[in-house]
Design a protein around this motif. Structure first.
Motif, PDB file in Angstrom:
ATOM      1  N   MET A   1       0.855  -1.195   0.000  1.00  0.00           N
ATOM      2  CA  MET A   1       0.000   0.000   0.000  1.00  0.00           C
ATOM      3  C   MET A   1       0.892   1.246   0.000  1.00  0.00           C
ATOM      4  SD  MET A   1      -2.911   1.126   2.770  1.00  0.00           S
ATOM      5  CE  MET A   1      -3.866  -0.377   2.439  1.00  0.00           C
ATOM      6  N   SER A   2       0.553   2.181  -0.851  1.00  0.00           N
ATOM      7  CA  SER A   2       1.358   3.396  -0.980  1.00  0.00           C
ATOM      8  C   SER A   2       1.157   4.315   0.229  1.00  0.00           C
ATOM      9  CB  SER A   2       0.991   4.149  -2.258  1.00  0.00           C
ATOM     10  OG  SER A   2      -0.349   4.619  -2.182  1.00  0.00           O
ATOM     11  N   THR A   3       2.065   5.305   0.352  1.00  0.00           N
ATOM     12  CA  THR A   3       1.983   6.269   1.469  1.00  0.00           C
ATOM     13  C   THR A   3       0.684   7.066   1.410  1.00  0.00           C
ATOM     14  OG1 THR A   3       4.397   6.457   1.408  1.00  0.00           O
ATOM     15  CG2 THR A   3       3.165   8.168   2.597  1.00  0.00           C
ATOM     16  N   ALA A   4       0.290   7.486   0.193  1.00  0.00           N
ATOM     17  CA  ALA A   4      -0.939   8.267   0.046  1.00  0.00           C
ATOM     18  C   ALA A   4      -2.152   7.454   0.496  1.00  0.00           C
ATOM     19  CB  ALA A   4      -1.104   8.711  -1.409  1.00  0.00           C
ATOM     20  N   GLN A   5      -2.208   6.187   0.091  1.00  0.00           N
ATOM     21  CA  GLN A   5      -3.341   5.354   0.456  1.00  0.00           C
ATOM     22  C   GLN A   5      -3.381   5.077   1.956  1.00  0.00           C
ATOM     23  OE1 GLN A   5      -2.728   1.989  -2.120  1.00  0.00           O
ATOM     24  NE2 GLN A   5      -3.921   2.897  -3.820  1.00  0.00           N
ATOM     25  N   GLU A   6      -2.179   4.873   2.578  1.00  0.00           N
ATOM     26  CA  GLU A   6      -2.120   4.621   4.014  1.00  0.00           C
ATOM     27  C   GLU A   6      -2.603   5.836   4.812  1.00  0.00           C
ATOM     28  OE1 GLU A   6      -1.626   2.943   7.690  1.00  0.00           O
ATOM     29  OE2 GLU A   6      -1.745   2.013   5.707  1.00  0.00           O
ATOM     30  N   ASN A   7      -2.130   7.029   4.429  1.00  0.00           N
ATOM     31  CA  ASN A   7      -2.579   8.250   5.111  1.00  0.00           C
ATOM     32  C   ASN A   7      -4.074   8.483   4.909  1.00  0.00           C
ATOM     33  OD1 ASN A   7      -0.205   9.309   6.385  1.00  0.00           O
ATOM     34  ND2 ASN A   7       0.605   9.792   4.368  1.00  0.00           N
ATOM     35  N   GLN A   8      -4.579   8.169   3.715  1.00  0.00           N
ATOM     36  CA  GLN A   8      -6.011   8.333   3.462  1.00  0.00           C
ATOM     37  C   GLN A   8      -6.813   7.371   4.334  1.00  0.00           C
ATOM     38  OE1 GLN A   8      -7.270   7.528  -0.567  1.00  0.00           O
ATOM     39  NE2 GLN A   8      -9.171   8.740  -0.342  1.00  0.00           N
ATOM     40  N   ARG A   9      -6.311   6.135   4.512  1.00  0.00           N
ATOM     41  CA  ARG A   9      -7.008   5.160   5.341  1.00  0.00           C
ATOM     42  C   ARG A   9      -7.042   5.626   6.800  1.00  0.00           C
ATOM     43  NH1 ARG A   9      -6.098   1.096   8.669  1.00  0.00           N
ATOM     44  NH2 ARG A   9      -3.846   1.476   8.611  1.00  0.00           N
ATOM     45  N   GLN A  10      -5.889   6.134   7.297  1.00  0.00           N
ATOM     46  CA  GLN A  10      -5.841   6.637   8.669  1.00  0.00           C
ATOM     47  C   GLN A  10      -6.777   7.844   8.849  1.00  0.00           C
ATOM     48  OE1 GLN A  10      -4.389   5.333  11.230  1.00  0.00           O
ATOM     49  NE2 GLN A  10      -3.183   3.746  10.212  1.00  0.00           N
ATOM     50  N   GLY A  11      -6.843   8.666   7.823  1.00  0.00           N
ATOM     51  CA  GLY A  11      -7.719   9.834   7.891  1.00  0.00           C
ATOM     52  C   GLY A  11      -9.181   9.457   7.952  1.00  0.00           C
ATOM     53  N   ARG A  12      -9.571   8.461   7.150  1.00  0.00           N
ATOM     54  CA  ARG A  12     -10.970   8.017   7.168  1.00  0.00           C
ATOM     55  C   ARG A  12     -11.328   7.418   8.523  1.00  0.00           C
ATOM     56  NH1 ARG A  12     -11.324   5.108   1.183  1.00  0.00           N
ATOM     57  NH2 ARG A  12     -11.650   7.060  -0.010  1.00  0.00           N
ATOM     58  N   LYS A  13     -10.358   6.684   9.131  1.00  0.00           N
ATOM     59  CA  LYS A  13     -10.596   6.089  10.442  1.00  0.00           C
ATOM     60  C   LYS A  13     -10.800   7.198  11.501  1.00  0.00           C
ATOM     61  CE  LYS A  13      -8.649   2.715  13.698  1.00  0.00           C
ATOM     62  NZ  LYS A  13      -8.824   3.566  14.894  1.00  0.00           N
ATOM     63  N   ALA A  14      -9.940   8.244  11.464  1.00  0.00           N
ATOM     64  CA  ALA A  14     -10.085   9.364  12.405  1.00  0.00           C
ATOM     65  C   ALA A  14     -11.407  10.116  12.168  1.00  0.00           C
ATOM     66  CB  ALA A  14      -8.893  10.317  12.275  1.00  0.00           C
ATOM     67  N   TYR A  15     -11.805  10.239  10.915  1.00  0.00           N
ATOM     68  CA  TYR A  15     -13.069  10.898  10.572  1.00  0.00           C
ATOM     69  C   TYR A  15     -14.236  10.122  11.173  1.00  0.00           C
ATOM     70  CZ  TYR A  15     -16.792  12.952   7.700  1.00  0.00           C
ATOM     71  OH  TYR A  15     -17.934  13.585   7.277  1.00  0.00           O
ATOM     72  N   ALA A  16     -14.171   8.780  11.051  1.00  0.00           N
ATOM     73  CA  ALA A  16     -15.250   7.949  11.591  1.00  0.00           C
ATOM     74  C   ALA A  16     -15.332   8.055  13.111  1.00  0.00           C
ATOM     75  CB  ALA A  16     -15.045   6.497  11.167  1.00  0.00           C
ATOM     76  N   ASP A  17     -14.165   8.279  13.764  1.00  0.00           N
ATOM     77  CA  ASP A  17     -14.136   8.418  15.220  1.00  0.00           C
ATOM     78  C   ASP A  17     -14.466   9.838  15.684  1.00  0.00           C
ATOM     79  OD1 ASP A  17     -13.427   5.783  15.365  1.00  0.00           O
ATOM     80  OD2 ASP A  17     -11.268   6.174  15.479  1.00  0.00           O
ATOM     81  N   GLY A  18     -14.711  10.742  14.748  1.00  0.00           N
ATOM     82  CA  GLY A  18     -15.042  12.125  15.097  1.00  0.00           C
ATOM     83  C   GLY A  18     -13.851  12.998  15.380  1.00  0.00           C
ATOM     84  N   GLN A  19     -12.637  12.508  15.066  1.00  0.00           N
ATOM     85  CA  GLN A  19     -11.421  13.297  15.289  1.00  0.00           C
ATOM     86  C   GLN A  19     -11.072  14.037  13.996  1.00  0.00           C
ATOM     87  OE1 GLN A  19      -8.644  10.253  16.549  1.00  0.00           O
ATOM     88  NE2 GLN A  19      -9.472  10.164  18.632  1.00  0.00           N
ATOM     89  N   TYR A  20     -11.808  15.132  13.730  1.00  0.00           N
ATOM     90  CA  TYR A  20     -11.740  15.791  12.422  1.00  0.00           C
ATOM     91  C   TYR A  20     -10.428  16.543  12.214  1.00  0.00           C
ATOM     92  CZ  TYR A  20     -16.698  14.711  12.741  1.00  0.00           C
ATOM     93  OH  TYR A  20     -17.889  14.045  12.895  1.00  0.00           O
ATOM     94  N   SER A  21      -9.866  17.092  13.228  1.00  0.00           N
ATOM     95  CA  SER A  21      -8.589  17.811  13.068  1.00  0.00           C
ATOM     96  C   SER A  21      -7.477  16.834  12.692  1.00  0.00           C
ATOM     97  CB  SER A  21      -8.222  18.547  14.368  1.00  0.00           C
ATOM     98  OG  SER A  21      -9.177  19.537  14.675  1.00  0.00           O
ATOM     99  N   ILE A  22      -7.466  15.661  13.356  1.00  0.00           N
ATOM    100  CA  ILE A  22      -6.453  14.641  13.030  1.00  0.00           C
ATOM    101  C   ILE A  22      -6.692  14.110  11.623  1.00  0.00           C
ATOM    102  CG2 ILE A  22      -5.561  12.377  13.677  1.00  0.00           C
ATOM    103  CD1 ILE A  22      -6.263  13.045  16.572  1.00  0.00           C
ATOM    104  N   ALA A  23      -7.946  13.900  11.271  1.00  0.00           N
ATOM    105  CA  ALA A  23      -8.280  13.412   9.934  1.00  0.00           C
ATOM    106  C   ALA A  23      -7.800  14.404   8.880  1.00  0.00           C
ATOM    107  CB  ALA A  23      -9.783  13.188   9.825  1.00  0.00           C
ATOM    108  N   HIS A  24      -7.963  15.715   9.169  1.00  0.00           N
ATOM    109  CA  HIS A  24      -7.534  16.729   8.210  1.00  0.00           C
ATOM    110  C   HIS A  24      -6.028  16.660   7.990  1.00  0.00           C
ATOM    111  CE1 HIS A  24      -6.245  20.854   7.024  1.00  0.00           C
ATOM    112  NE2 HIS A  24      -7.314  20.751   6.233  1.00  0.00           N
ATOM    113  N   GLU A  25      -5.250  16.384   9.048  1.00  0.00           N
ATOM    114  CA  GLU A  25      -3.794  16.271   8.907  1.00  0.00           C
ATOM    115  C   GLU A  25      -3.422  15.072   8.029  1.00  0.00           C
ATOM    116  OE1 GLU A  25      -2.094  16.098  12.739  1.00  0.00           O
ATOM    117  OE2 GLU A  25      -2.768  18.120  13.349  1.00  0.00           O
TER     118      GLU A  25
END
Length: 549
Positions: A1-25
């Protein structure tokens, strides 16, 4: 998995948990590492959704991401859907509809699902835009008008209206509670019952010391003490009650901040004299119901800043000593009623009032025409007996307005003597003067006022006829003429309104029984306003009308 895809996956997980600032990063890191247009478009969509959740202050940043999606993939429906959604959140429905319409022209015909979504959103936004426009029409004016405009609207409203407007909504109540003009004037006149003390106290607390004018009618005297004590900026007070006000409460009005006092209550003459002598900054004093004084002469003076003084005694034509007015260096207007002002052998002398501009004497015992200063502009004397044959009647160089209404003893000879003492008279009131012969206007024209007189009243004069109306044409600047209660007919009205060079603007014809509606309509047609009232006349029921052109 590429770096872009890994960061996008982590962002979606943070978004689902309601951590929007972390997801934005995470989405920002993924966007920097993304290379393909599809990956960039997907990450931009996720970051725009995250910015929406972060609040309305991030809507512009989210809209930038959506428009970047539209540039990266012009034929993809996701950018147009995301941009339209954000624009709706910003209540910019017109631009949102234009965005959907623009996208419908660019996406491929094969994308049936995407086209269906855009068309559905376009129809919904159009309907929302129409509803929003209707809502805009009914928007609360306090939320859209500038403060200056709102102040212009509210500044002329009376106190009672401002209080009623607080019932419109919570927003209006909040605004008017803090509005600096709401409690500047407390008007408690016109009430059916006495105003409770607790109500007045509540208004004074809301005013927070900003009250400058108070008007009272039905109240307990102790309330007056509370108002004067609590309102440090109070400059004008009107007491409209006809009850007697004890001297102790009158003394409370001897305050430096009070400039205007209008007292309709019963009070002793000694209290009024004490007010005049001790109130340092008082500029206007009106006492309408003064009690009886002793038979000795009364000297009134001491008001250093007083500019207007009105004194009315409660008993008409009362006996007793005369009034002597002195020591008022700033007095401009003096109004005296129901008291004797001369000794019977010498006229009253007002020449010490060097700045006096208006003098009104009503229902007084006056034997001689008073001595007045050269500064006098307006003189109004309403007495039954007046001797004009005194050697001290001299020139009145500044007099512009003279009123002698209801003076039953004034005749043409006396009037001519007085008119000859003036040079630029603009107003002359001779209403209800039965001994004035109005068969001819020579007495007026011989005095030299044909080129200056603008207002003339001969109301109630039994000698006024249609023939005199032709002579009135010699009064070149006459604008207002009151000939109510006379025997004038429609012919006389025509002579007045149709004369060449006429400047007549208003004509008083109240209770002129010989004037018909056709004459009034003719006057209105040439721009002359007419007052014509007919009510009960000599016991007969007549018409009642007021015609104003």
């Amino acid at each position: 998995m590429s770096t872009a895809q890994e960061n996008q996956r982590q962002g979606r997980k943070a978004y689902a948990d309601g951590q929007y600032s972390i997801a934005h990063e995470y989405f920002t890191r993924a966007l920097k590492a993304a290379t393909s247009p599809d990956d960039q478009c997907s990450i931009l969509d996720n970051r725009a959704a995250t910015l929406e959740k972060l609040g309305d202050e991030h809507y512009l940043s989210a809209l930038k991401d959506a428009r970047r999606m539209m540039r990266v993939s012009r034929t993809s429906v996701r950018g147009y859907l995301r941009a339209g959604k954000i624009l709706q959140l910003m209540e910019n429905f017109h631009v949102a509809a234009a965005t959907y319409e623009y996208g419908l022209g660019l996406i491929a015909d094969e994308d049936v699902e995407g086209r269906r979504l855009l068309e559905g959103m376009y129809e919904k936004v159009q309907a929302r835009a129409k509803a929003f426009r209707e809502k805009e029409k009914a928007r609360d004016p306090l939320s859209v008008l500038p403060v200056e405009i709102v102040d212009m609207v509210f500044r002329g409203l009376p106190f009672r209206t401002l209080m009623l407007l607080q019932c419109v909504s919570r927003g209006w109540r909040r605004f008017l509670s803090e509005y600096h003009r709401s409690y500047a004037t407390l008007d408690f006149t016109g009430v059916k019952k006495p105003v409770p003390k607790v109500t007045v106290m509540a208004y004074l607390q809301r005013a927070r010391g900003r009250t400058t004018k108070v008007m009272l009618e039905k109240f307990h005297p102790s309330m007056l003490a509370m108002i004067v004590t609590k309102s440090k900026k109070l400059s004008e007070l009107s007491v409209m009650s006809t009850d007697f006000l004890p001297d102790g409460y009158i003394r409370l009005l001897q305050r430096d901040n009070l400039a205007v006092l209008n007292l309709h209550c019963q009070m002793s003459s000694e209290s009024a004299l004490d007010l005049i002598a001790t109130a340092k900054n008082l500029e206007v004093l009106k006492c309408h119901r003064l009690g009886r004084l002793s038979a000795a002469d009364l000297e009134i003076g001491g008001g250093l800043k007083l500019k207007k003084l009105v004194l009315t005694w409660d008993q008409p034509k009362m006996s007793g000593g005369r009034i002597v007015i002195k020591d008022f260096p700033e007095l401009r207007e003096l109004n005296l009623c129901c008291r004797r002002i001369d000794s019977g052998h010498e006229p009253a002398d007002f020449r010490e009032l060097r700045r006096l501009e208006k003098l009104v004497l009503r229902d007084l015992t006056v034997h001689w025409f008073p001595k007045v200063p050269d500064s006098l502009l307006h003189l109004d004397i309403r007495v039954e007996t007046l001797n004009m044959d005194h050697p001290d009647v001299k020139a009145l160089p500044s007099l512009e307005s003279l009123g002698l209404p209801e003076s039953s003893k004034i005749n043409n000879a006396m009037l001519l003597m007085l008119l000859s003492a003036t040079t630029s008279l603009r107003s002359l009131d001779l209403s209800m003067c039965p001994r004035i012969n109005a068969d001819s206007m020579d007495w007026l024209l011989d005095a030299g006022h044909g080129d200056s007189l603008e207002y003339l009243s001969l109301a109630g004069n039994p000698s006024f006829r249609d023939e005199v109306t032709r002579e009135l044409g010699r009064l070149k600047k006459l604008k207002r003429l009151d000939i109510a209660h006379t025997m004038i007919t429609g012919i006389g009205v025509a002579n007045l309104v149709y004369r060449e060079g006429s400047q007549l603007e208003w004509l008083g014809l109240d209770y002129c029984i010989n004037v018909g509606r056709d004459a009034i309509e003719a006057a209105n047609a040439v721009g002359v306003r007419v007052s014509h009232r007919m009510d009960h006349y000599f016991g007969a029921r007549m018409r009642y009308s007021v015609v104003v052109g």
